[in-house]
Design a protein around this motif. Sequence first.
Motif, PDB file in Angstrom:
ATOM      1  N   ASN A 131      -2.100  18.647  -0.913  1.00  0.00           N
ATOM      2  CA  ASN A 131      -0.735  18.806  -1.383  1.00  0.00           C
ATOM      3  C   ASN A 131      -0.160  17.481  -1.807  1.00  0.00           C
ATOM      4  OD1 ASN A 131      -0.399  21.698  -1.409  1.00  0.00           O
ATOM      5  ND2 ASN A 131      -0.157  21.722   0.697  1.00  0.00           N
ATOM      6  N   ARG A 132      -0.354  16.781  -0.917  1.00  0.00           N
ATOM      7  CA  ARG A 132       0.162  15.250  -1.091  1.00  0.00           C
ATOM      8  C   ARG A 132      -0.365  14.498  -2.528  1.00  0.00           C
ATOM      9  NH1 ARG A 132      -1.028  11.068   3.493  1.00  0.00           N
ATOM     10  NH2 ARG A 132       0.072  12.789   4.687  1.00  0.00           N
ATOM     11  N   ARG A 133      -1.674  14.969  -2.838  1.00  0.00           N
ATOM     12  CA  ARG A 133      -2.400  14.519  -3.887  1.00  0.00           C
ATOM     13  C   ARG A 133      -1.606  14.953  -5.257  1.00  0.00           C
ATOM     14  NH1 ARG A 133      -5.788  16.579  -6.846  1.00  0.00           N
ATOM     15  NH2 ARG A 133      -6.475  18.097  -5.170  1.00  0.00           N
ATOM     16  N   LEU A 134      -1.477  16.407  -5.107  1.00  0.00           N
ATOM     17  CA  LEU A 134      -1.033  17.157  -6.157  1.00  0.00           C
ATOM     18  C   LEU A 134       0.613  16.794  -6.597  1.00  0.00           C
ATOM     19  CD1 LEU A 134      -2.496  20.642  -5.447  1.00  0.00           C
ATOM     20  CD2 LEU A 134      -3.129  18.989  -7.279  1.00  0.00           C
ATOM     21  N   LYS A 135       1.234  16.533  -5.413  1.00  0.00           N
ATOM     22  CA  LYS A 135       2.649  15.958  -5.666  1.00  0.00           C
ATOM     23  C   LYS A 135       2.627  14.725  -6.143  1.00  0.00           C
ATOM     24  CE  LYS A 135       4.558  18.393  -1.653  1.00  0.00           C
ATOM     25  NZ  LYS A 135       5.287  18.144  -0.191  1.00  0.00           N
ATOM     26  N   ALA A 136       1.632  13.745  -5.787  1.00  0.00           N
ATOM     27  CA  ALA A 136       1.540  12.491  -6.613  1.00  0.00           C
ATOM     28  C   ALA A 136       1.345  12.820  -7.968  1.00  0.00           C
ATOM     29  CB  ALA A 136       0.968  11.572  -5.843  1.00  0.00           C
ATOM     30  N   GLU A 137       0.511  13.730  -8.307  1.00  0.00           N
ATOM     31  CA  GLU A 137       0.199  13.853  -9.748  1.00  0.00           C
ATOM     32  C   GLU A 137       1.309  14.351 -10.537  1.00  0.00           C
ATOM     33  OE1 GLU A 137      -3.469  16.112 -10.121  1.00  0.00           O
ATOM     34  OE2 GLU A 137      -4.633  14.773  -9.343  1.00  0.00           O
ATOM     35  N   LEU A 138       2.163  15.437  -9.747  1.00  0.00           N
ATOM     36  CA  LEU A 138       3.217  15.854 -10.584  1.00  0.00           C
ATOM     37  C   LEU A 138       4.342  14.766 -10.862  1.00  0.00           C
ATOM     38  CD1 LEU A 138       3.741  19.276  -8.450  1.00  0.00           C
ATOM     39  CD2 LEU A 138       2.912  18.871 -11.000  1.00  0.00           C
ATOM     40  N   GLU A 139       4.408  14.037  -9.826  1.00  0.00           N
ATOM     41  CA  GLU A 139       5.377  12.953 -10.212  1.00  0.00           C
ATOM     42  C   GLU A 139       5.071  11.968 -11.282  1.00  0.00           C
ATOM     43  OE1 GLU A 139       6.046  11.076  -6.041  1.00  0.00           O
ATOM     44  OE2 GLU A 139       7.203  12.945  -5.443  1.00  0.00           O
ATOM     45  N   ALA A 140       3.838  11.541 -11.195  1.00  0.00           N
ATOM     46  CA  ALA A 140       3.235  10.651 -12.180  1.00  0.00           C
ATOM     47  C   ALA A 140       3.259  11.477 -13.503  1.00  0.00           C
ATOM     48  CB  ALA A 140       1.746  10.289 -11.930  1.00  0.00           C
ATOM     49  N   GLN A 141       3.018  12.693 -13.646  1.00  0.00           N
ATOM     50  CA  GLN A 141       3.059  13.640 -14.942  1.00  0.00           C
ATOM     51  C   GLN A 141       4.490  13.314 -15.433  1.00  0.00           C
ATOM     52  OE1 GLN A 141       1.591  17.605 -14.675  1.00  0.00           O
ATOM     53  NE2 GLN A 141       2.826  18.134 -16.326  1.00  0.00           N
ATOM     54  N   GLN A 142       5.585  13.550 -14.780  1.00  0.00           N
ATOM     55  CA  GLN A 142       6.857  13.452 -15.243  1.00  0.00           C
ATOM     56  C   GLN A 142       7.220  12.014 -16.271  1.00  0.00           C
ATOM     57  OE1 GLN A 142       9.371  13.631 -11.822  1.00  0.00           O
ATOM     58  NE2 GLN A 142       9.000  15.786 -11.589  1.00  0.00           N
ATOM     59  N   ASN A 143       6.422  10.966 -15.711  1.00  0.00           N
ATOM     60  CA  ASN A 143       6.535   9.809 -16.500  1.00  0.00           C
ATOM     61  C   ASN A 143       5.473   9.487 -17.449  1.00  0.00           C
ATOM     62  OD1 ASN A 143       8.700   8.895 -14.767  1.00  0.00           O
ATOM     63  ND2 ASN A 143       7.182   8.282 -13.371  1.00  0.00           N
ATOM     64  N   ALA A 144       4.463  10.463 -17.656  1.00  0.00           N
ATOM     65  CA  ALA A 144       3.417  10.403 -18.826  1.00  0.00           C
ATOM     66  C   ALA A 144       3.837  11.158 -19.951  1.00  0.00           C
ATOM     67  CB  ALA A 144       2.065  11.396 -17.986  1.00  0.00           C
ATOM     68  N   PRO A 145       3.179  10.943 -20.816  1.00  0.00           N
ATOM     69  CA  PRO A 145       3.517  11.243 -22.396  1.00  0.00           C
ATOM     70  C   PRO A 145       3.108  12.681 -22.600  1.00  0.00           C
ATOM     71  CG  PRO A 145       1.592   9.687 -22.464  1.00  0.00           C
ATOM     72  CD  PRO A 145       1.961   9.606 -20.990  1.00  0.00           C
ATOM     73  N   GLY A 146       4.308  13.512 -22.603  1.00  0.00           N
ATOM     74  CA  GLY A 146       3.960  14.879 -22.796  1.00  0.00           C
ATOM     75  C   GLY A 146       3.561  15.733 -21.766  1.00  0.00           C
ATOM     76  N   PRO A 147       3.700  17.213 -21.832  1.00  0.00           N
ATOM     77  CA  PRO A 147       3.256  18.186 -21.106  1.00  0.00           C
ATOM     78  C   PRO A 147       1.857  18.183 -20.651  1.00  0.00           C
ATOM     79  CG  PRO A 147       4.809  19.252 -22.704  1.00  0.00           C
ATOM     80  CD  PRO A 147       4.091  17.876 -23.045  1.00  0.00           C
ATOM     81  N   ARG A 148       1.377  18.479 -19.766  1.00  0.00           N
ATOM     82  CA  ARG A 148      -0.293  18.687 -19.361  1.00  0.00           C
ATOM     83  C   ARG A 148      -0.682  19.903 -20.068  1.00  0.00           C
ATOM     84  NH1 ARG A 148      -2.252  16.994 -13.287  1.00  0.00           N
ATOM     85  NH2 ARG A 148      -4.465  16.392 -14.039  1.00  0.00           N
ATOM     86  N   LEU A 149      -1.767  20.037 -20.449  1.00  0.00           N
ATOM     87  CA  LEU A 149      -2.626  21.023 -20.891  1.00  0.00           C
ATOM     88  C   LEU A 149      -3.610  21.402 -19.959  1.00  0.00           C
ATOM     89  CD1 LEU A 149      -2.955  20.369 -25.011  1.00  0.00           C
ATOM     90  CD2 LEU A 149      -1.036  21.608 -23.645  1.00  0.00           C
ATOM     91  N   HIS A 333      -1.861  25.276 -10.089  1.00  0.00           N
ATOM     92  CA  HIS A 333      -0.934  24.239 -10.794  1.00  0.00           C
ATOM     93  C   HIS A 333       0.445  24.855 -10.796  1.00  0.00           C
ATOM     94  CE1 HIS A 333       0.430  21.293 -13.835  1.00  0.00           C
ATOM     95  NE2 HIS A 333       0.987  22.141 -14.185  1.00  0.00           N
ATOM     96  N   PHE A 334       0.684  26.060 -11.248  1.00  0.00           N
ATOM     97  CA  PHE A 334       2.100  26.611 -11.253  1.00  0.00           C
ATOM     98  C   PHE A 334       2.528  26.661  -9.819  1.00  0.00           C
ATOM     99  CE2 PHE A 334       0.879  28.356 -15.588  1.00  0.00           C
ATOM    100  CZ  PHE A 334       1.554  27.466 -16.249  1.00  0.00           C
ATOM    101  N   ALA A 335       1.662  27.107  -8.915  1.00  0.00           N
ATOM    102  CA  ALA A 335       2.222  27.310  -7.464  1.00  0.00           C
ATOM    103  C   ALA A 335       2.382  25.985  -6.847  1.00  0.00           C
ATOM    104  CB  ALA A 335       1.053  28.004  -6.656  1.00  0.00           C
ATOM    105  N   VAL A 336       1.793  24.830  -7.191  1.00  0.00           N
ATOM    106  CA  VAL A 336       2.203  23.610  -6.533  1.00  0.00           C
ATOM    107  C   VAL A 336       3.384  22.938  -6.930  1.00  0.00           C
ATOM    108  CG1 VAL A 336       1.420  21.049  -6.567  1.00  0.00           C
ATOM    109  CG2 VAL A 336      -0.292  22.852  -6.057  1.00  0.00           C
ATOM    110  N   VAL A 337       3.787  23.402  -8.428  1.00  0.00           N
ATOM    111  CA  VAL A 337       5.003  23.019  -9.087  1.00  0.00           C
ATOM    112  C   VAL A 337       6.092  23.766  -8.513  1.00  0.00           C
ATOM    113  CG1 VAL A 337       6.281  23.213 -11.152  1.00  0.00           C
ATOM    114  CG2 VAL A 337       3.952  22.229 -11.437  1.00  0.00           C
ATOM    115  N   ALA A 338       5.913  24.935  -8.333  1.00  0.00           N
ATOM    116  CA  ALA A 338       6.816  25.845  -7.727  1.00  0.00           C
ATOM    117  C   ALA A 338       7.046  25.364  -5.964  1.00  0.00           C
ATOM    118  CB  ALA A 338       6.703  27.392  -7.756  1.00  0.00           C
ATOM    119  N   ALA A 339       6.071  25.294  -5.390  1.00  0.00           N
ATOM    120  CA  ALA A 339       6.313  24.655  -4.154  1.00  0.00           C
ATOM    121  C   ALA A 339       7.185  23.421  -3.965  1.00  0.00           C
ATOM    122  CB  ALA A 339       4.916  24.570  -3.456  1.00  0.00           C
ATOM    123  N   ASN A 340       6.818  22.419  -4.808  1.00  0.00           N
ATOM    124  CA  ASN A 340       7.450  21.187  -4.926  1.00  0.00           C
ATOM    125  C   ASN A 340       8.853  21.243  -5.130  1.00  0.00           C
ATOM    126  OD1 ASN A 340       5.683  18.416  -4.413  1.00  0.00           O
ATOM    127  ND2 ASN A 340       4.491  20.174  -5.276  1.00  0.00           N
TER     128      ASN A 340
END
Length: 460
Positions: A131-149, A333-340
Amino acid sequence: MHDQAAPPVMIIDDEPHLRITAGQTLELAGYAPEPHASAEAALARLAPDFPGVVVSDIRMPGMDGMALLREVRSRDPDLPVILITGHGDISTAVEAMRDGAWDFLEKPFAGERLVEVVRRGVEKRRLSLENRRLKAELEAQQNAPGPRLVGRTETMQRLASMVQRISQVETDVLLFGETGAGKDLVARAIHERSRRGGRPFVAINCGAVPESIIESELFGHEKGAFTGAVERRIGKFEHAEGGTVFLDEIESMPLALQVKLLRVLQERCVERLGSNVPVPLDIRVIAATKVDLKVAAEAGRFREDLYYRLNVVTLPIPALRERREDIPLLFQHFAVVAANRSELECPPLDAAGISALLAHDWPGNVRELRNLAERYVLLGVTCDYRLDALLEGVESDTGDMALPQQVELFEKSLISQSLARHRGRISEICEQLGLPRKTLYDKLKKYGLKAEDYRQSAEP
């Protein structure tokens, strides 16, 4: 030599025989013991995100187990600490649990008891780090170019490659796919990865705007152009200057307006209603449709010249049932987004949950899956986190697949989930799935899965 993938267990005790005995017991159970004679020595070796658990005696010279517990929790409150207490020292055990100890062992304890407590602690630690790693990935994704496929199927990998290629060239794009398949996300991904990423992304649902005002919405109008036009209005195309216009459900656009859209696409300029002055445009147009525009054009429901103008590059967006192997990964992926977003725990998928996901036909595609993941996080506890309960009353279908194909799809998805969960660590995967190492390797080869692909990231 220990398997590098074996979960480590710090054993801290000033008595050598206990360190040796406990270490041998844990090693036979598949763990990697790390013995230390003092709490100070153990803390010096305790790295951030330590992937195992700590087992420590309470009564030791120097820093005792209670002080160690407080120090470990100050560094990482999610790291399980198991304390060893003396016979009958119940008050100390109660204090330890109140201070955040994961569990305690009362001397003398059986080897089976030690292994069971460590097993539960290691599993808890794995989930915490995941969960910690996925949270970090989600935070990093916010600054990444474009939505993740998100997706590992060949179809999604090919789509991601095309999105990356198209984003680097200046051309209009037509997206074709069912409702809920993710056309808007693909459009945003193209925009954000292009040189226009820092400019506006203007989305227009052609089927949701009333026909009486859609021309004014798109092209704007001058003051007095019609009754009620009390001031000049800049249309969506002008507002998107330098960026991208996304025309969703373009098949719903009135035929009369399609003529004007064709002119905008060809000349890259727009005239506001009530004006004869062309306004130059620097925009990219991405259109999306859920119907075959060529068939619609042949039936007279869509202009043929506009269809050919839009059809320079067409990207088909696959329905969710056409890439079933991605369903568990997308759901997670969607569950982690919703949980965060809700600051709730994200429970992992089990075999029954994966089976329920794969059996459903997903008429609402990715949108339906995302909604289910959110309900799973928010309401799942009311039905013991059973996906079949959340899907109750909804017909399930695996299409025209024969039983052997359905079994193989389930097996491949289960192994893929385990690979992602354990980051490709073979020993842990064998233990979770109850498979001998050779059998697992045979199945990895059969399904074209590689453990090293999952050691970089749990999600592509």
